[in-house]
Design a protein around this motif. Structure first.
Motif, PDB file in Angstrom:
ATOM      1  N   GLY A   1       0.817  -1.208   0.000  1.00  0.00           N
ATOM      2  CA  GLY A   1       0.000   0.000   0.000  1.00  0.00           C
ATOM      3  C   GLY A   1       0.842   1.246   0.000  1.00  0.00           C
ATOM      4  O   GLY A   1       2.078   1.201   0.007  1.00  0.00           O
ATOM      5  N   GLY A   2       0.150   2.390  -0.013  1.00  0.00           N
ATOM      6  CA  GLY A   2       0.838   3.673  -0.021  1.00  0.00           C
ATOM      7  C   GLY A   2      -0.150   4.808  -0.152  1.00  0.00           C
ATOM      8  O   GLY A   2      -1.365   4.623   0.022  1.00  0.00           O
ATOM      9  N   ALA A   3       0.354   5.977  -0.467  1.00  0.00           N
ATOM     10  CA  ALA A   3      -0.483   7.172  -0.552  1.00  0.00           C
ATOM     11  C   ALA A   3      -1.485   7.067  -1.696  1.00  0.00           C
ATOM     12  O   ALA A   3      -1.211   6.457  -2.738  1.00  0.00           O
ATOM     13  CB  ALA A   3       0.390   8.406  -0.730  1.00  0.00           C
ATOM     14  N   ILE A   4      -2.661   7.659  -1.499  1.00  0.00           N
ATOM     15  CA  ILE A   4      -3.674   7.739  -2.543  1.00  0.00           C
ATOM     16  C   ILE A   4      -3.350   8.949  -3.417  1.00  0.00           C
ATOM     17  O   ILE A   4      -3.298  10.079  -2.941  1.00  0.00           O
ATOM     18  CB  ILE A   4      -5.083   7.870  -1.938  1.00  0.00           C
ATOM     19  N   ASP A   5      -3.128   8.709  -4.698  1.00  0.00           N
ATOM     20  CA  ASP A   5      -2.702   9.751  -5.626  1.00  0.00           C
ATOM     21  C   ASP A   5      -3.849  10.199  -6.530  1.00  0.00           C
ATOM     22  O   ASP A   5      -4.856   9.482  -6.661  1.00  0.00           O
ATOM     23  CB  ASP A   5      -1.550   9.229  -6.490  1.00  0.00           C
ATOM     24  N   PRO A   6      -3.693  11.345  -7.186  1.00  0.00           N
ATOM     25  CA  PRO A   6      -4.738  11.787  -8.125  1.00  0.00           C
ATOM     26  C   PRO A   6      -5.041  10.757  -9.205  1.00  0.00           C
ATOM     27  O   PRO A   6      -6.187  10.638  -9.654  1.00  0.00           O
ATOM     28  CB  PRO A   6      -4.133  13.071  -8.715  1.00  0.00           C
ATOM     29  N   GLU A   7      -4.002  10.002  -9.630  1.00  0.00           N
ATOM     30  CA  GLU A   7      -4.230   8.993 -10.663  1.00  0.00           C
ATOM     31  C   GLU A   7      -5.168   7.886 -10.192  1.00  0.00           C
ATOM     32  O   GLU A   7      -5.709   7.131 -11.004  1.00  0.00           O
ATOM     33  CB  GLU A   7      -2.894   8.377 -11.092  1.00  0.00           C
ATOM     34  N   ASP A   8      -5.377   7.783  -8.877  1.00  0.00           N
ATOM     35  CA  ASP A   8      -6.305   6.798  -8.319  1.00  0.00           C
ATOM     36  C   ASP A   8      -7.724   7.350  -8.225  1.00  0.00           C
ATOM     37  O   ASP A   8      -8.606   6.670  -7.662  1.00  0.00           O
ATOM     38  CB  ASP A   8      -5.849   6.376  -6.922  1.00  0.00           C
ATOM     39  N   ASP A   9      -7.936   8.571  -8.741  1.00  0.00           N
ATOM     40  CA  ASP A   9      -9.232   9.253  -8.589  1.00  0.00           C
ATOM     41  C   ASP A   9      -9.604   9.370  -7.116  1.00  0.00           C
ATOM     42  O   ASP A   9     -10.790   9.415  -6.783  1.00  0.00           O
ATOM     43  CB  ASP A   9     -10.338   8.508  -9.358  1.00  0.00           C
ATOM     44  N   TYR A  10      -8.587   9.377  -6.266  1.00  0.00           N
ATOM     45  CA  TYR A  10      -8.749   9.501  -4.810  1.00  0.00           C
ATOM     46  C   TYR A  10      -9.613   8.377  -4.231  1.00  0.00           C
ATOM     47  O   TYR A  10     -10.259   8.546  -3.213  1.00  0.00           O
ATOM     48  CB  TYR A  10      -9.316  10.873  -4.448  1.00  0.00           C
ATOM     49  N   GLU A  11      -9.583   7.214  -4.882  1.00  0.00           N
ATOM     50  CA  GLU A  11     -10.333   6.049  -4.412  1.00  0.00           C
ATOM     51  C   GLU A  11      -9.376   5.057  -3.757  1.00  0.00           C
ATOM     52  O   GLU A  11      -8.412   4.608  -4.395  1.00  0.00           O
ATOM     53  CB  GLU A  11     -11.076   5.383  -5.569  1.00  0.00           C
ATOM     54  N   PRO A  12      -9.629   4.684  -2.496  1.00  0.00           N
ATOM     55  CA  PRO A  12      -8.730   3.751  -1.797  1.00  0.00           C
ATOM     56  C   PRO A  12      -8.555   2.423  -2.523  1.00  0.00           C
ATOM     57  O   PRO A  12      -7.444   1.870  -2.536  1.00  0.00           O
ATOM     58  CB  PRO A  12      -9.408   3.561  -0.432  1.00  0.00           C
ATOM     59  N   GLU A  13      -9.625   1.911  -3.110  1.00  0.00           N
ATOM     60  CA  GLU A  13      -9.523   0.613  -3.778  1.00  0.00           C
ATOM     61  C   GLU A  13      -8.537   0.666  -4.941  1.00  0.00           C
ATOM     62  O   GLU A  13      -7.704  -0.237  -5.115  1.00  0.00           O
ATOM     63  CB  GLU A  13     -10.904   0.159  -4.272  1.00  0.00           C
ATOM     64  N   LYS A  14      -8.617   1.725  -5.743  1.00  0.00           N
ATOM     65  CA  LYS A  14      -7.695   1.855  -6.868  1.00  0.00           C
ATOM     66  C   LYS A  14      -6.259   2.003  -6.382  1.00  0.00           C
ATOM     67  O   LYS A  14      -5.335   1.425  -6.965  1.00  0.00           O
ATOM     68  CB  LYS A  14      -8.091   3.049  -7.734  1.00  0.00           C
ATOM     69  N   ALA A  15      -6.076   2.777  -5.325  1.00  0.00           N
ATOM     70  CA  ALA A  15      -4.725   2.982  -4.792  1.00  0.00           C
ATOM     71  C   ALA A  15      -4.151   1.678  -4.247  1.00  0.00           C
ATOM     72  O   ALA A  15      -2.975   1.352  -4.482  1.00  0.00           O
ATOM     73  CB  ALA A  15      -4.751   4.049  -3.702  1.00  0.00           C
ATOM     74  N   ALA A  16      -4.956   0.920  -3.500  1.00  0.00           N
ATOM     75  CA  ALA A  16      -4.480  -0.321  -2.904  1.00  0.00           C
ATOM     76  C   ALA A  16      -4.078  -1.331  -3.980  1.00  0.00           C
ATOM     77  O   ALA A  16      -3.032  -1.990  -3.877  1.00  0.00           O
ATOM     78  CB  ALA A  16      -5.552  -0.909  -1.994  1.00  0.00           C
ATOM     79  N   LEU A  17      -4.894  -1.444  -5.038  1.00  0.00           N
ATOM     80  CA  LEU A  17      -4.584  -2.383  -6.116  1.00  0.00           C
ATOM     81  C   LEU A  17      -3.355  -1.922  -6.906  1.00  0.00           C
ATOM     82  O   LEU A  17      -2.510  -2.745  -7.286  1.00  0.00           O
ATOM     83  CB  LEU A  17      -5.789  -2.530  -7.041  1.00  0.00           C
ATOM     84  N   ARG A  18      -3.250  -0.621  -7.143  1.00  0.00           N
ATOM     85  CA  ARG A  18      -2.079  -0.106  -7.864  1.00  0.00           C
ATOM     86  C   ARG A  18      -0.799  -0.371  -7.074  1.00  0.00           C
ATOM     87  O   ARG A  18       0.205  -0.832  -7.637  1.00  0.00           O
ATOM     88  CB  ARG A  18      -2.248   1.399  -8.114  1.00  0.00           C
ATOM     89  N   GLU A  19      -0.829  -0.061  -5.777  1.00  0.00           N
ATOM     90  CA  GLU A  19       0.361  -0.261  -4.955  1.00  0.00           C
ATOM     91  C   GLU A  19       0.738  -1.742  -4.868  1.00  0.00           C
ATOM     92  O   GLU A  19       1.925  -2.091  -4.867  1.00  0.00           O
ATOM     93  CB  GLU A  19       0.127   0.315  -3.561  1.00  0.00           C
ATOM     94  N   ALA A  20      -0.265  -2.614  -4.763  1.00  0.00           N
ATOM     95  CA  ALA A  20       0.029  -4.052  -4.698  1.00  0.00           C
ATOM     96  C   ALA A  20       0.696  -4.526  -5.984  1.00  0.00           C
ATOM     97  O   ALA A  20       1.607  -5.371  -5.959  1.00  0.00           O
ATOM     98  CB  ALA A  20      -1.251  -4.841  -4.441  1.00  0.00           C
ATOM     99  N   HIS A  21       0.276  -3.967  -7.104  1.00  0.00           N
ATOM    100  CA  HIS A  21       0.902  -4.340  -8.371  1.00  0.00           C
ATOM    101  C   HIS A  21       2.318  -3.787  -8.456  1.00  0.00           C
ATOM    102  O   HIS A  21       3.249  -4.481  -8.893  1.00  0.00           O
ATOM    103  CB  HIS A  21       0.067  -3.832  -9.551  1.00  0.00           C
ATOM    104  N   GLU A  22       2.514  -2.535  -8.012  1.00  0.00           N
ATOM    105  CA  GLU A  22       3.835  -1.927  -8.074  1.00  0.00           C
ATOM    106  C   GLU A  22       4.819  -2.581  -7.112  1.00  0.00           C
ATOM    107  O   GLU A  22       6.000  -2.736  -7.438  1.00  0.00           O
ATOM    108  CB  GLU A  22       3.729  -0.427  -7.766  1.00  0.00           C
ATOM    109  N   GLU A  23       4.347  -2.954  -5.927  1.00  0.00           N
ATOM    110  CA  GLU A  23       5.253  -3.473  -4.901  1.00  0.00           C
ATOM    111  C   GLU A  23       5.562  -4.956  -5.070  1.00  0.00           C
ATOM    112  O   GLU A  23       6.716  -5.373  -4.887  1.00  0.00           O
ATOM    113  CB  GLU A  23       4.650  -3.232  -3.513  1.00  0.00           C
TER     114      GLU A  23
END
Length: 213
Positions: free
Chosen positions: A88-110
Protein backbone atom coordinates in the motif's frame (compact mmCIF):
# COMPACT_ATOMS: atom_id res chain seq x y z
CA UNK A 1 -27.17 -24.06 5.29
CA UNK A 2 -27.71 -20.91 7.34
CA UNK A 3 -25.29 -17.97 7.14
CA UNK A 4 -24.79 -18.10 10.89
CA UNK A 5 -23.80 -21.75 10.78
CA UNK A 6 -21.47 -21.32 7.81
CA UNK A 7 -19.61 -18.57 9.64
CA UNK A 8 -18.35 -21.18 12.10
CA UNK A 9 -16.96 -23.56 9.48
CA UNK A 10 -13.42 -22.30 9.86
CA UNK A 11 -11.17 -19.83 8.15
CA UNK A 12 -11.79 -20.34 4.46
CA UNK A 13 -11.93 -17.39 2.08
CA UNK A 14 -15.65 -18.06 1.63
CA UNK A 15 -16.31 -17.87 5.38
CA UNK A 16 -14.24 -14.68 5.56
CA UNK A 17 -16.24 -13.13 2.74
CA UNK A 18 -19.48 -14.00 4.53
CA UNK A 19 -18.27 -12.33 7.69
CA UNK A 20 -17.43 -9.18 5.72
CA UNK A 21 -20.89 -9.22 4.12
CA UNK A 22 -22.54 -9.62 7.52
CA UNK A 23 -20.61 -6.67 8.98
CA UNK A 24 -20.86 -4.53 5.86
CA UNK A 25 -23.77 -2.51 7.18
CA UNK A 26 -21.82 -1.41 10.25
CA UNK A 27 -20.53 2.17 10.04
CA UNK A 28 -16.96 2.92 9.03
CA UNK A 29 -16.91 6.39 10.55
CA UNK A 30 -15.25 5.41 13.84
CA UNK A 31 -11.57 5.82 13.16
CA UNK A 32 -9.11 3.33 14.57
CA UNK A 33 -5.43 3.89 15.09
CA UNK A 34 -2.52 4.43 17.44
CA UNK A 35 -4.66 6.65 19.66
CA UNK A 36 -7.01 3.85 20.79
CA UNK A 37 -4.31 2.24 22.91
CA UNK A 38 -2.75 5.62 23.63
CA UNK A 39 -5.43 8.30 24.12
CA UNK A 40 -2.80 10.98 24.73
CA UNK A 41 -1.87 10.69 21.04
CA UNK A 42 -5.22 12.20 19.99
CA UNK A 43 -3.80 15.71 20.19
CA UNK A 44 -0.64 14.75 18.30
CA UNK A 45 -2.63 13.20 15.45
CA UNK A 46 -5.05 16.12 15.32
CA UNK A 47 -2.26 18.70 15.28
CA UNK A 48 -1.11 17.87 11.77
CA UNK A 49 -2.95 17.28 8.48
CA UNK A 50 -3.12 13.61 7.58
CA UNK A 51 -2.32 12.29 4.12
CA UNK A 52 -4.78 9.76 2.72
CA UNK A 53 -3.34 6.31 2.08
CA UNK A 54 -4.61 2.81 1.41
CA UNK A 55 -3.36 -0.71 1.95
CA UNK A 56 -4.56 -3.98 0.51
CA UNK A 57 -5.39 -6.66 3.08
CA UNK A 58 -4.96 -9.68 0.75
CA UNK A 59 -6.80 -12.80 1.89
CA UNK A 60 -5.50 -15.68 -0.23
CA UNK A 61 -7.98 -18.44 -1.06
CA UNK A 62 -6.16 -21.59 0.03
CA UNK A 63 -9.19 -23.85 0.36
CA UNK A 64 -10.25 -24.54 3.94
CA UNK A 65 -7.39 -22.45 5.38
CA UNK A 66 -7.10 -18.96 3.92
CA UNK A 67 -3.92 -16.98 4.47
CA UNK A 68 -2.93 -13.33 4.66
CA UNK A 69 -0.30 -12.04 2.25
CA UNK A 70 2.28 -9.75 3.86
CA UNK A 71 5.51 -8.10 2.78
CA UNK A 72 8.84 -7.46 4.47
CA UNK A 73 9.98 -3.97 3.60
CA UNK A 74 13.46 -3.46 2.24
CA UNK A 75 16.00 -2.59 4.95
CA UNK A 76 17.10 0.44 2.91
CA UNK A 77 13.68 2.10 2.86
CA UNK A 78 13.56 5.60 4.33
CA UNK A 79 10.46 4.85 6.43
CA UNK A 80 9.53 1.67 8.31
CA UNK A 81 12.53 -0.18 6.91
CA UNK A 82 12.69 -3.89 7.63
CA UNK A 83 9.13 -4.00 8.96
CA UNK A 84 6.29 -6.32 8.04
CA UNK A 85 3.61 -4.46 6.08
CA UNK A 86 0.60 -4.75 3.83
CA UNK A 87 1.16 -3.60 0.25
CA UNK A 88 0.00 0.00 0.00
CA UNK A 89 0.84 3.67 -0.02
CA UNK A 90 -0.48 7.17 -0.55
CA UNK A 91 -3.67 7.74 -2.54
CA UNK A 92 -2.70 9.75 -5.63
CA UNK A 93 -4.74 11.79 -8.13
CA UNK A 94 -4.23 8.99 -10.66
CA UNK A 95 -6.31 6.80 -8.32
CA UNK A 96 -9.23 9.25 -8.59
CA UNK A 97 -8.75 9.50 -4.81
CA UNK A 98 -10.33 6.05 -4.41
CA UNK A 99 -8.73 3.75 -1.80
CA UNK A 100 -9.52 0.61 -3.78
CA UNK A 101 -7.69 1.85 -6.87
CA UNK A 102 -4.73 2.98 -4.79
CA UNK A 103 -4.48 -0.32 -2.90
CA UNK A 104 -4.58 -2.38 -6.12
CA UNK A 105 -2.08 -0.11 -7.86
CA UNK A 106 0.36 -0.26 -4.95
CA UNK A 107 0.03 -4.05 -4.70
CA UNK A 108 0.90 -4.34 -8.37
CA UNK A 109 3.83 -1.93 -8.07
CA UNK A 110 5.25 -3.47 -4.90
CA UNK A 111 4.76 -7.21 -5.40
CA UNK A 112 3.49 -7.64 -8.97
CA UNK A 113 0.04 -8.83 -7.88
CA UNK A 114 -2.27 -8.29 -10.85
CA UNK A 115 -5.67 -6.79 -10.12
CA UNK A 116 -7.47 -9.51 -12.10
CA UNK A 117 -6.62 -11.92 -9.29
CA UNK A 118 -8.12 -9.69 -6.57
CA UNK A 119 -11.79 -9.50 -5.65
CA UNK A 120 -12.39 -6.41 -3.53
CA UNK A 121 -15.07 -7.16 -0.94
CA UNK A 122 -14.98 -4.31 1.56
CA UNK A 123 -13.08 -1.92 3.80
CA UNK A 124 -12.10 -1.50 7.41
CA UNK A 125 -12.43 1.80 9.30
CA UNK A 126 -9.62 4.27 8.64
CA UNK A 127 -6.47 3.77 10.70
CA UNK A 128 -4.83 7.00 11.87
CA UNK A 129 -1.10 7.08 12.56
CA UNK A 130 1.25 9.39 14.39
CA UNK A 131 3.41 9.40 11.25
CA UNK A 132 0.81 11.51 9.45
CA UNK A 133 -1.37 9.08 7.53
CA UNK A 134 -5.06 8.21 7.40
CA UNK A 135 -4.99 4.67 6.06
CA UNK A 136 -7.99 2.90 4.52
CA UNK A 137 -7.53 -0.90 4.66
CA UNK A 138 -9.13 -2.47 1.58
CA UNK A 139 -10.19 -6.09 1.95
CA UNK A 140 -9.56 -8.30 -1.06
CA UNK A 141 -9.79 -12.00 -1.82
CA UNK A 142 -6.80 -13.19 -3.86
CA UNK A 143 -7.62 -16.09 -6.17
CA UNK A 144 -4.81 -18.48 -7.20
CA UNK A 145 -3.01 -19.23 -9.36
CA UNK A 146 -1.04 -16.00 -9.41
CA UNK A 147 2.59 -14.98 -9.71
CA UNK A 148 4.38 -12.36 -7.66
CA UNK A 149 7.36 -10.26 -8.71
CA UNK A 150 8.43 -8.17 -5.70
CA UNK A 151 10.03 -4.81 -6.41
CA UNK A 152 13.50 -5.22 -4.83
CA UNK A 153 13.74 -1.49 -4.19
CA UNK A 154 10.81 -1.72 -1.76
CA UNK A 155 10.20 -5.34 -0.80
CA UNK A 156 12.70 -7.82 0.63
CA UNK A 157 10.25 -10.72 0.88
CA UNK A 158 6.62 -11.74 0.50
CA UNK A 159 5.09 -14.40 2.74
CA UNK A 160 1.76 -15.77 3.92
CA UNK A 161 0.43 -16.22 7.45
CA UNK A 162 -2.62 -18.42 8.17
CA UNK A 163 -5.74 -16.32 8.74
CA UNK A 164 -6.58 -18.59 11.67
CA UNK A 165 -3.31 -17.61 13.38
CA UNK A 166 -3.88 -13.88 12.96
CA UNK A 167 -7.52 -14.06 14.06
CA UNK A 168 -6.61 -15.89 17.28
CA UNK A 169 -6.49 -13.27 20.08
CA UNK A 170 -4.12 -15.56 21.95
CA UNK A 171 -1.49 -14.58 19.38
CA UNK A 172 -1.99 -10.84 19.96
CA UNK A 173 0.46 -9.41 22.47
CA UNK A 174 0.03 -5.97 23.96
CA UNK A 175 3.47 -4.53 24.48
CA UNK A 176 4.95 -1.12 25.17
CA UNK A 177 8.07 0.98 24.85
CA UNK A 178 9.09 4.46 25.90
CA UNK A 179 8.52 7.01 23.13
CA UNK A 180 9.04 10.74 23.67
CA UNK A 181 9.45 10.06 27.39
CA UNK A 182 6.08 8.32 27.64
CA UNK A 183 5.02 4.70 27.60
CA UNK A 184 3.39 3.84 24.28
CA UNK A 185 1.32 0.67 23.82
CA UNK A 186 0.99 -1.37 20.63
CA UNK A 187 0.19 -4.90 19.44
CA UNK A 188 2.67 -7.51 18.25
CA UNK A 189 2.01 -10.84 16.57
CA UNK A 190 5.24 -12.82 16.25
CA UNK A 191 5.04 -15.58 13.63
CA UNK A 192 8.13 -17.74 13.35
CA UNK A 193 11.00 -15.41 12.50
CA UNK A 194 8.58 -12.66 11.39
CA UNK A 195 7.76 -9.91 13.88
CA UNK A 196 4.45 -8.25 13.04
CA UNK A 197 3.85 -5.04 14.97
CA UNK A 198 2.93 -1.38 14.70
CA UNK A 199 0.37 -0.23 12.14
CA UNK A 200 0.22 -3.65 10.46
CA UNK A 201 -0.58 -5.39 13.74
CA UNK A 202 -3.05 -2.60 14.57
CA UNK A 203 -4.94 -3.17 11.32
CA UNK A 204 -4.96 -6.92 11.91
CA UNK A 205 -6.33 -6.31 15.40
CA UNK A 206 -9.06 -4.08 13.90
CA UNK A 207 -9.92 -6.90 11.48
CA UNK A 208 -10.23 -9.31 14.39
CA UNK A 209 -12.37 -6.95 16.49
CA UNK A 210 -14.69 -6.16 13.59
CA UNK A 211 -15.19 -9.66 12.22
CA UNK A 212 -14.24 -12.26 14.82
CA UNK A 213 -14.48 -11.00 18.39
Amino acid sequence: MSLTKSLHEGFSARAFSQRVALKGSEPLDRDHGDHLLNPELDALIAANPLRDAAVLVPIVDRGDEASVLLTLRNANMRKHSGQVAFPGGAIDPEDDYEPEKAALREAHEEIGLEGRHVEVIGRLPRYLTTTGYSITPVLGLVHPPFELTPNPAEVADVFEVPLSFLMDPGNHRRESRIWQEKERFYYTMPFGDRFIWGVTAGIIRTLYERLYS
